[in-house]
Structures are given as structure tokens and as C-alpha cells.
Design a protein around this motif. Sequence first.
Motif, short mmCIF file in Angstrom:
data_model
loop_
_atom_site.label_atom_id
_atom_site.label_comp_id
_atom_site.label_asym_id
_atom_site.label_seq_id
_atom_site.Cartn_x
_atom_site.Cartn_y
_atom_site.Cartn_z
N UNK A 135 -0.02 -9.09 2.67
CA UNK A 135 -0.99 -9.09 3.77
C UNK A 135 -1.95 -10.29 3.65
N UNK A 136 -2.09 -11.07 4.71
CA UNK A 136 -3.04 -12.20 4.68
C UNK A 136 -4.46 -11.75 4.37
N UNK A 137 -4.79 -10.52 4.78
CA UNK A 137 -6.15 -10.03 4.51
C UNK A 137 -6.44 -9.91 3.02
N UNK A 138 -5.43 -9.52 2.24
CA UNK A 138 -5.61 -9.42 0.79
C UNK A 138 -5.89 -10.79 0.19
N UNK A 139 -5.15 -11.79 0.66
CA UNK A 139 -5.33 -13.16 0.14
C UNK A 139 -6.68 -13.71 0.55
N UNK A 140 -7.08 -13.48 1.81
CA UNK A 140 -8.38 -13.96 2.28
C UNK A 140 -9.52 -13.30 1.52
N UNK A 141 -9.36 -12.03 1.21
CA UNK A 141 -10.40 -11.34 0.46
C UNK A 141 -10.52 -11.91 -0.96
N UNK A 142 -9.37 -12.23 -1.57
CA UNK A 142 -9.38 -12.82 -2.91
C UNK A 142 -10.01 -14.21 -2.88
N UNK A 143 -9.71 -14.97 -1.83
CA UNK A 143 -10.31 -16.30 -1.70
C UNK A 143 -11.82 -16.20 -1.51
N UNK A 191 -5.05 -15.55 -7.70
CA UNK A 191 -4.60 -14.75 -6.56
C UNK A 191 -3.16 -14.28 -6.78
N UNK A 192 -2.31 -15.20 -7.27
CA UNK A 192 -0.92 -14.83 -7.55
C UNK A 192 -0.86 -13.75 -8.61
N UNK A 193 -1.62 -13.92 -9.68
CA UNK A 193 -1.52 -13.02 -10.83
C UNK A 193 -2.18 -11.66 -10.58
N UNK A 194 -3.30 -11.65 -9.85
CA UNK A 194 -4.05 -10.41 -9.68
C UNK A 194 -3.74 -9.67 -8.38
N UNK A 195 -3.34 -10.41 -7.36
CA UNK A 195 -3.19 -9.79 -6.04
C UNK A 195 -1.73 -9.80 -5.58
N UNK A 196 -1.15 -10.99 -5.46
CA UNK A 196 0.15 -11.13 -4.82
C UNK A 196 1.26 -10.48 -5.64
N UNK A 197 1.40 -10.87 -6.90
CA UNK A 197 2.51 -10.36 -7.71
C UNK A 197 2.43 -8.85 -7.94
N UNK A 198 1.28 -8.27 -8.32
CA UNK A 198 1.25 -6.81 -8.46
C UNK A 198 1.61 -6.07 -7.18
N UNK A 199 1.11 -6.56 -6.05
CA UNK A 199 1.43 -5.93 -4.77
C UNK A 199 2.91 -6.07 -4.44
N UNK A 200 3.47 -7.27 -4.67
CA UNK A 200 4.88 -7.51 -4.37
C UNK A 200 5.79 -6.68 -5.27
N UNK A 201 5.44 -6.56 -6.53
CA UNK A 201 6.26 -5.77 -7.46
C UNK A 201 6.29 -4.31 -7.04
N UNK A 229 6.38 7.31 -5.90
CA UNK A 229 5.32 8.26 -5.56
C UNK A 229 4.00 7.89 -6.23
N UNK A 230 4.09 7.25 -7.39
CA UNK A 230 2.88 6.90 -8.12
C UNK A 230 2.26 5.61 -7.61
N UNK A 231 3.09 4.59 -7.37
CA UNK A 231 2.56 3.26 -7.06
C UNK A 231 2.61 2.90 -5.57
N UNK A 232 3.29 3.70 -4.76
CA UNK A 232 3.36 3.40 -3.33
C UNK A 232 2.79 4.54 -2.49
N UNK A 233 2.00 5.40 -3.12
CA UNK A 233 1.45 6.54 -2.38
C UNK A 233 0.54 6.08 -1.25
N UNK A 234 -0.12 4.94 -1.44
CA UNK A 234 -1.06 4.47 -0.42
C UNK A 234 -0.35 3.96 0.83
N UNK A 235 0.96 3.74 0.76
CA UNK A 235 1.71 3.25 1.91
C UNK A 235 2.32 4.39 2.74
N UNK A 236 2.27 5.60 2.22
CA UNK A 236 2.85 6.73 2.94
C UNK A 236 1.96 7.12 4.11
N UNK A 237 2.55 7.56 5.23
CA UNK A 237 1.71 8.01 6.36
C UNK A 237 0.96 9.27 5.99
N UNK A 238 -0.27 9.36 6.45
CA UNK A 238 -1.10 10.54 6.16
C UNK A 238 -0.62 11.74 6.97
#
Length: 237
Positions: free
Chosen positions: A128-136, A145-155, A226-235
Motif C-alpha cells: 500500500x502506498x499509504x504505508x510507504x508514505x507514512x514511513x517516509x 522502509x524496505x526492512x521494517x515496512x515493505x518486506x514484513x508486509x510482503x512476506x 490466521x495469525x499473521x493475516x487476520x487483519x485482512x479478513x473481512x469483519x
Amino acid sequence: MNWSVLARPESLALYAEGLATTLWLLLGSLAAGGIMALLLALMLTSRIAVLRWVAGAYTYCIRGTPLLIQVYLIYYGLAQLEWIQARWDTVWPWTYFKDAFFCALLAFALNNAGYTAEMLAGAIRETSPGEIEAAQAMGMSRWQIQRRIVLPSALRRTLPPYSNEVVMMLHSTSLASTVPAMLDLTAAASRIYSTYYLPFEAYLFAAGIYLCITFMLVGGFKWLENRYLAHLKPRTH
């Protein structure tokens, strides 16, 4: 159906040795392939065109050719070159090419790296561009940004497709049986068949073992999702 043959100690020992080889091939190829995939994914998403071209050419060739051909090219191709054989006992890393297990592991790792790199690169591009803009806005450097935001999210977002790749790699380890002196699970079933002429019992037993491992892998990845992608599930409320 003569299942009593499979209960003999020599048959069980053969399957146990084949299972150990299969699991080592799977874990080794995932570990080595994962490291290579991370480097390739960073190259695929790099701003340097040469790096993108080199990584793209590699993944295109790996994904565009059968794994069996890749195994043959390494074991019957590279490992049989005279200048490599002349260095088997003296020069590292060519000393490993006389080992059938290493040749099979290398082929599986290279194949796994090609597929996993494309998955991870796609997840990096979809960050998400918003995540990168927030990190900037927080003053992070590009590497931070790559180490703390992009790579953990992508993994995390790569987990669902990567689980399919792991299961496919498990099944692909059966191709190690085509390499002489390799005793994986499929090769063990082939030896039981050639000894007792019981194809259904030998191969169905091996298939059952593959199926059990697959169920465990799928269950493990479901837990991770279920542990690491729970925030992406619809409520639901």
C-alpha cells in the motif's frame, strides 16, 4: 492386496530412509530457495534495470522449463563435465557435484527460488502506498522502509500462494527418484515394487505418507495465515 509385506522390518526401514531423504530435500530446498528468492525479489523490484533484467530472465527460464529437465541438466550435465569431475576431490565447491543428493537439492532450490521470487516481488509491488508514505513521514530511509515496512508486509501476504508452492515442492521431490543412488520416498516404493511385484501396495503406501505430510503442511500454513493475516479478513460484525 498383500499389505503384510509392508509391515516387514526391511520394508519399513526402506520407507523410513526414503522419508528422511524426502524431508531433507524439502527443508533444504525451501531454506536455500527462500534466501535466493529474497535476493531475486529485491532485484526484480530494484530501480536498476540491469538487475531487473537478470532476475527476470532467470525466473522466466526456471518457470518456463520442467523441473525434471533442470534435475537432468545439473546431474547428467554439470556433474558429468570433465573439468568439474577433475576437481571433484580438490576444488570447492565442485567437490559437492559428486554427491547425488547435492545435485537434486541444488535443482530443487533453484526451481523453488524462481517461483517464490515472483510471488514475493508481486507482494512487494502491491504494498500500500499509504504505508510507504507514512514511513517516509516518520523520517525512515529507503532501506529502513524496505526492512521494517515493505518486506514484513510482503512476506505475510505471500503466505497463501507460498503454501501452494511448498506443497508442490514436496510432491516435486519425488523426481529425485530419477537420480541414481537417491533413495527418496518414491524410490523406496519402487524398490518394494521391484522386490515383491506389488505396485499398488508399494505406491499407495507412499502416496499415503505424502498425503499425511501435505495435510500437516496445509494445517501449519492455515495457522500462520490466521495469525499473521487476520487483519485482512473481512469483519463479521
